[in-house]
Design a protein around this motif. Structure first.
Motif, PDB file in Angstrom:
ATOM      1  N   ASN A 165       0.909  -1.058   0.397  1.00 21.31           N
ATOM      2  CA  ASN A 165       0.059  -0.122   0.080  1.00 21.31           C
ATOM      3  C   ASN A 165       0.635   1.717   0.051  1.00 21.31           C
ATOM      4  O   ASN A 165       1.727   1.030  -0.459  1.00 21.31           O
ATOM      5  CB  ASN A 165      -1.136  -0.137   1.120  1.00 21.31           C
ATOM      6  CG  ASN A 165      -0.707   0.244   2.707  1.00 21.31           C
ATOM      7  OD1 ASN A 165       1.003   0.415   2.107  1.00 21.31           O
ATOM      8  ND2 ASN A 165      -1.275   0.012   3.285  1.00 21.31           N
ATOM      9  N   VAL A 166      -0.038   2.905  -0.194  1.00 22.52           N
ATOM     10  CA  VAL A 166       1.224   3.742  -0.192  1.00 22.52           C
ATOM     11  C   VAL A 166       1.955   3.598   0.780  1.00 22.52           C
ATOM     12  O   VAL A 166       2.517   4.834   1.036  1.00 22.52           O
ATOM     13  CB  VAL A 166      -0.033   4.605  -0.598  1.00 22.52           C
ATOM     14  CG1 VAL A 166      -0.373   4.829  -1.834  1.00 22.52           C
ATOM     15  CG2 VAL A 166      -1.314   4.440   0.660  1.00 22.52           C
ATOM     16  N   TYR A 167       1.293   3.270   2.061  1.00 25.11           N
ATOM     17  CA  TYR A 167       2.539   3.541   3.417  1.00 25.11           C
ATOM     18  C   TYR A 167       3.953   2.195   3.301  1.00 25.11           C
ATOM     19  O   TYR A 167       4.912   2.307   4.378  1.00 25.11           O
ATOM     20  CB  TYR A 167       1.805   3.302   4.906  1.00 25.11           C
ATOM     21  CG  TYR A 167       1.134   3.902   4.170  1.00 25.11           C
ATOM     22  CD1 TYR A 167       1.322   5.822   4.970  1.00 25.11           C
ATOM     23  CD2 TYR A 167      -1.104   3.832   4.343  1.00 25.11           C
ATOM     24  CE1 TYR A 167      -0.226   6.436   4.151  1.00 25.11           C
ATOM     25  CE2 TYR A 167      -1.642   4.534   4.383  1.00 25.11           C
ATOM     26  CZ  TYR A 167      -0.969   6.178   4.053  1.00 25.11           C
ATOM     27  OH  TYR A 167      -2.142   7.616   4.143  1.00 25.11           O
ATOM     28  N   PHE A 200     -11.623  -3.571   6.851  1.00 28.80           N
ATOM     29  CA  PHE A 200     -11.431  -2.246   8.279  1.00 28.80           C
ATOM     30  C   PHE A 200     -11.127  -1.107   7.060  1.00 28.80           C
ATOM     31  O   PHE A 200     -12.037   0.184   8.106  1.00 28.80           O
ATOM     32  CB  PHE A 200     -10.147  -3.120   8.374  1.00 28.80           C
ATOM     33  CG  PHE A 200      -9.692  -1.803  10.449  1.00 28.80           C
ATOM     34  CD1 PHE A 200      -9.972  -1.947  11.660  1.00 28.80           C
ATOM     35  CD2 PHE A 200      -8.296  -0.894   8.979  1.00 28.80           C
ATOM     36  CE1 PHE A 200      -9.566  -0.901  11.875  1.00 28.80           C
ATOM     37  CE2 PHE A 200      -7.922  -0.097  10.685  1.00 28.80           C
ATOM     38  CZ  PHE A 200      -8.566   0.115  11.925  1.00 28.80           C
ATOM     39  N   LEU A 201     -10.528  -1.276   6.682  1.00 32.11           N
ATOM     40  CA  LEU A 201     -10.482   0.220   5.776  1.00 32.11           C
ATOM     41  C   LEU A 201     -11.314   1.110   5.398  1.00 32.11           C
ATOM     42  O   LEU A 201     -11.529   2.512   5.511  1.00 32.11           O
ATOM     43  CB  LEU A 201      -9.417   1.065   4.424  1.00 32.11           C
ATOM     44  CG  LEU A 201      -7.899   0.386   5.146  1.00 32.11           C
ATOM     45  CD1 LEU A 201      -7.339  -0.428   3.839  1.00 32.11           C
ATOM     46  CD2 LEU A 201      -7.127   1.494   5.764  1.00 32.11           C
ATOM     47  N   MET A 212      -8.003  11.400   6.538  1.00 32.63           N
ATOM     48  CA  MET A 212      -7.611  11.320   5.917  1.00 32.63           C
ATOM     49  C   MET A 212      -7.913  12.228   4.710  1.00 32.63           C
ATOM     50  O   MET A 212      -8.493  11.706   3.129  1.00 32.63           O
ATOM     51  CB  MET A 212      -7.826   9.520   4.528  1.00 32.63           C
ATOM     52  CG  MET A 212      -6.194   8.440   5.313  1.00 32.63           C
ATOM     53  SD  MET A 212      -4.652   9.267   5.064  1.00 32.63           S
ATOM     54  CE  MET A 212      -4.689   8.489   3.389  1.00 32.63           C
ATOM     55  N   ALA A 240      -7.735  -6.731   5.484  1.00 33.94           N
ATOM     56  CA  ALA A 240      -7.257  -5.169   5.109  1.00 33.94           C
ATOM     57  C   ALA A 240      -8.322  -3.915   5.421  1.00 33.94           C
ATOM     58  O   ALA A 240      -8.975  -2.837   5.765  1.00 33.94           O
ATOM     59  CB  ALA A 240      -6.159  -4.909   5.041  1.00 33.94           C
ATOM     60  N   ASN A 245       0.969   0.545  -4.152  1.00 34.18           N
ATOM     61  CA  ASN A 245       0.265   1.811  -5.167  1.00 34.18           C
ATOM     62  C   ASN A 245       1.322   2.696  -4.198  1.00 34.18           C
ATOM     63  O   ASN A 245       1.803   2.509  -2.904  1.00 34.18           O
ATOM     64  CB  ASN A 245      -0.705   1.877  -4.109  1.00 34.18           C
ATOM     65  CG  ASN A 245      -2.045   3.057  -4.468  1.00 34.18           C
ATOM     66  OD1 ASN A 245      -1.043   4.133  -5.376  1.00 34.18           O
ATOM     67  ND2 ASN A 245      -3.214   2.918  -4.638  1.00 34.18           N
ATOM     68  N   THR A 246       1.370   4.429  -4.764  1.00 31.99           N
ATOM     69  CA  THR A 246       2.714   4.905  -4.763  1.00 31.99           C
ATOM     70  C   THR A 246       1.563   6.402  -4.656  1.00 31.99           C
ATOM     71  O   THR A 246       0.832   6.610  -5.541  1.00 31.99           O
ATOM     72  CB  THR A 246       3.662   5.195  -5.595  1.00 31.99           C
ATOM     73  OG1 THR A 246       4.236   4.025  -4.994  1.00 31.99           O
ATOM     74  CG2 THR A 246       4.917   6.208  -5.014  1.00 31.99           C
ATOM     75  N   PHE A 247       1.714   6.836  -3.151  1.00 36.20           N
ATOM     76  CA  PHE A 247       1.447   8.186  -3.729  1.00 36.20           C
ATOM     77  C   PHE A 247       1.652   9.164  -4.539  1.00 36.20           C
ATOM     78  O   PHE A 247       3.566   9.515  -4.767  1.00 36.20           O
ATOM     79  CB  PHE A 247       0.952   9.610  -1.979  1.00 36.20           C
ATOM     80  CG  PHE A 247       0.020   8.888  -1.138  1.00 36.20           C
ATOM     81  CD1 PHE A 247      -1.455   8.852  -2.123  1.00 36.20           C
ATOM     82  CD2 PHE A 247       0.169   8.610  -0.365  1.00 36.20           C
ATOM     83  CE1 PHE A 247      -2.214   8.258  -0.745  1.00 36.20           C
ATOM     84  CE2 PHE A 247      -0.761   8.301   0.842  1.00 36.20           C
ATOM     85  CZ  PHE A 247      -2.287   8.385   0.336  1.00 36.20           C
ATOM     86  N   ILE A 248       1.362  10.213  -5.054  1.00 38.07           N
ATOM     87  CA  ILE A 248       2.225  11.171  -6.021  1.00 38.07           C
ATOM     88  C   ILE A 248       2.385  12.324  -5.673  1.00 38.07           C
ATOM     89  O   ILE A 248       1.174  12.840  -5.159  1.00 38.07           O
ATOM     90  CB  ILE A 248       0.467  11.418  -7.341  1.00 38.07           C
ATOM     91  CG1 ILE A 248       0.616  10.270  -8.376  1.00 38.07           C
ATOM     92  CG2 ILE A 248       1.856  12.863  -8.465  1.00 38.07           C
ATOM     93  CD1 ILE A 248       0.008  10.480  -9.427  1.00 38.07           C
ATOM     94  N   THR A 249       3.144  12.851  -4.979  1.00 40.68           N
ATOM     95  CA  THR A 249       3.236  13.871  -4.139  1.00 40.68           C
ATOM     96  C   THR A 249       5.182  14.924  -4.683  1.00 40.68           C
ATOM     97  O   THR A 249       5.513  14.419  -5.918  1.00 40.68           O
ATOM     98  CB  THR A 249       4.430  12.548  -2.862  1.00 40.68           C
ATOM     99  OG1 THR A 249       5.513  12.111  -3.138  1.00 40.68           O
ATOM    100  CG2 THR A 249       3.475  12.728  -1.788  1.00 40.68           C
ATOM    101  N   SER A 305     -13.421   2.194   8.193  1.00 45.81           N
ATOM    102  CA  SER A 305     -12.982   3.393   9.035  1.00 45.81           C
ATOM    103  C   SER A 305     -12.521   4.268   8.342  1.00 45.81           C
ATOM    104  O   SER A 305     -13.670   5.527   8.149  1.00 45.81           O
ATOM    105  CB  SER A 305     -11.942   3.082   9.754  1.00 45.81           C
ATOM    106  OG  SER A 305     -10.377   2.051   9.003  1.00 45.81           O
ATOM    107  N   VAL A 306     -11.088   4.908   8.383  1.00 47.41           N
ATOM    108  CA  VAL A 306     -10.039   5.839   6.959  1.00 47.41           C
ATOM    109  C   VAL A 306     -10.871   5.899   6.195  1.00 47.41           C
ATOM    110  O   VAL A 306     -10.643   7.448   5.432  1.00 47.41           O
ATOM    111  CB  VAL A 306      -9.039   6.373   7.305  1.00 47.41           C
ATOM    112  CG1 VAL A 306      -8.784   6.176   8.730  1.00 47.41           C
ATOM    113  CG2 VAL A 306      -8.547   4.554   7.003  1.00 47.41           C
TER     114      VAL A 306
END
Lengths: 146, 146
Positions: free
Chosen positions: B48-50, B66-67, B107, B63, B134-138, B70-71
């Motif tokens: 995941n992104v983390y 849960f997500l 989030m 997982a 997965n990778t956030f675009i930053t 929640s978030v």
């Protein structure tokens, strides 16, 4: 969904793949973009930790040449290969724990990342990285315990 | 290194893969973890992104269950499939631009990400996701212009 015929890798394949990543990290630590890029297939896809996507060994080499003389100058990377498995007889999936230590500049410090790579068997019987994606390991906003 | 025999996908394969990701994002937007996970192979890898790495469809389902409560409750995901190519006759590589809109919580907001996925042909002739990262675009610290 069941996968099609399960595939497996020979111990020689696994050894060759581990050697390839030793080559990659040695090239990184030498700041040698050409040696780094030589592990990739000509049409390889590369997604970096900022979600930037490049295609092509030439672009991967040029980007890393720039990085090795700028923000990652003098940096030390360490790769611990955590998993290698076959997706087909000629395609392997690899997960790595990476630790990058940057001595100075905007990226100074120690960062951990979790890259994965997909390798394809070359016509010469070796392996080349067809796809690579890297994600920084960061603290998630919630803990998922499953 | 030259790749071994280049592979290609039929238009039916490409259509099936696009349909699979439409299923994935529809499942996300319905908060349906079982439907989401059904697109994955039983032994699929998920990063995941983390930079958290899970293996197995059951864990991916748990997982996301849960997500989704929640978030990511009430969140809306959009997938734009940007590239599909064959790594072998039975393995496909897909790159996606993802936009996730989260209505509330830690989030909250709109985030862009660039996931890639590796799919394998199933014994039934369909496709399943064998690996997803997965990778956030930053914003990167420097601009690489190559």
């Amino acid at each position: 969904m069941q996968s099609a015929a399960p595939a497996s890798l020979s111990s020689a394949d696994e050894a060759a793949i581990r050697t390839l990543f030793e080559h990659v990290v040695t090239a990184w630590n030498a700041g040698d973009a050409a040696a780094f890029a030589s592990a990739f297939a000509p049409d390889a896809d590369f997604v970096n930790v900022y979600g930037m996507h490049e295609r092509g060994r030439d672009k991967i080499q040029a980007a890393h040449a720039f990085l090795f003389r700028s923000v990652f100058a003098g940096s030390t990377n360490r790769y611990d290969v955590r998993s290698i498995r076959a997706l087909s007889p000629d395609v392997a999936l690899v997960h790595i724990e990476a630790s990058l230590n940057v001595p100075a500049g905007p990226m100074a410090g120690l960062r951990h990342a979790l890259p994965s790579a997909v390798l394809t068997r070359t016509s010469g019987g070796g392996w080349a990285i067809a796809a690579f994606q890297n994600t920084f390991i960061t603290q998630p906003p919630v803990t998922v315990d499953v």
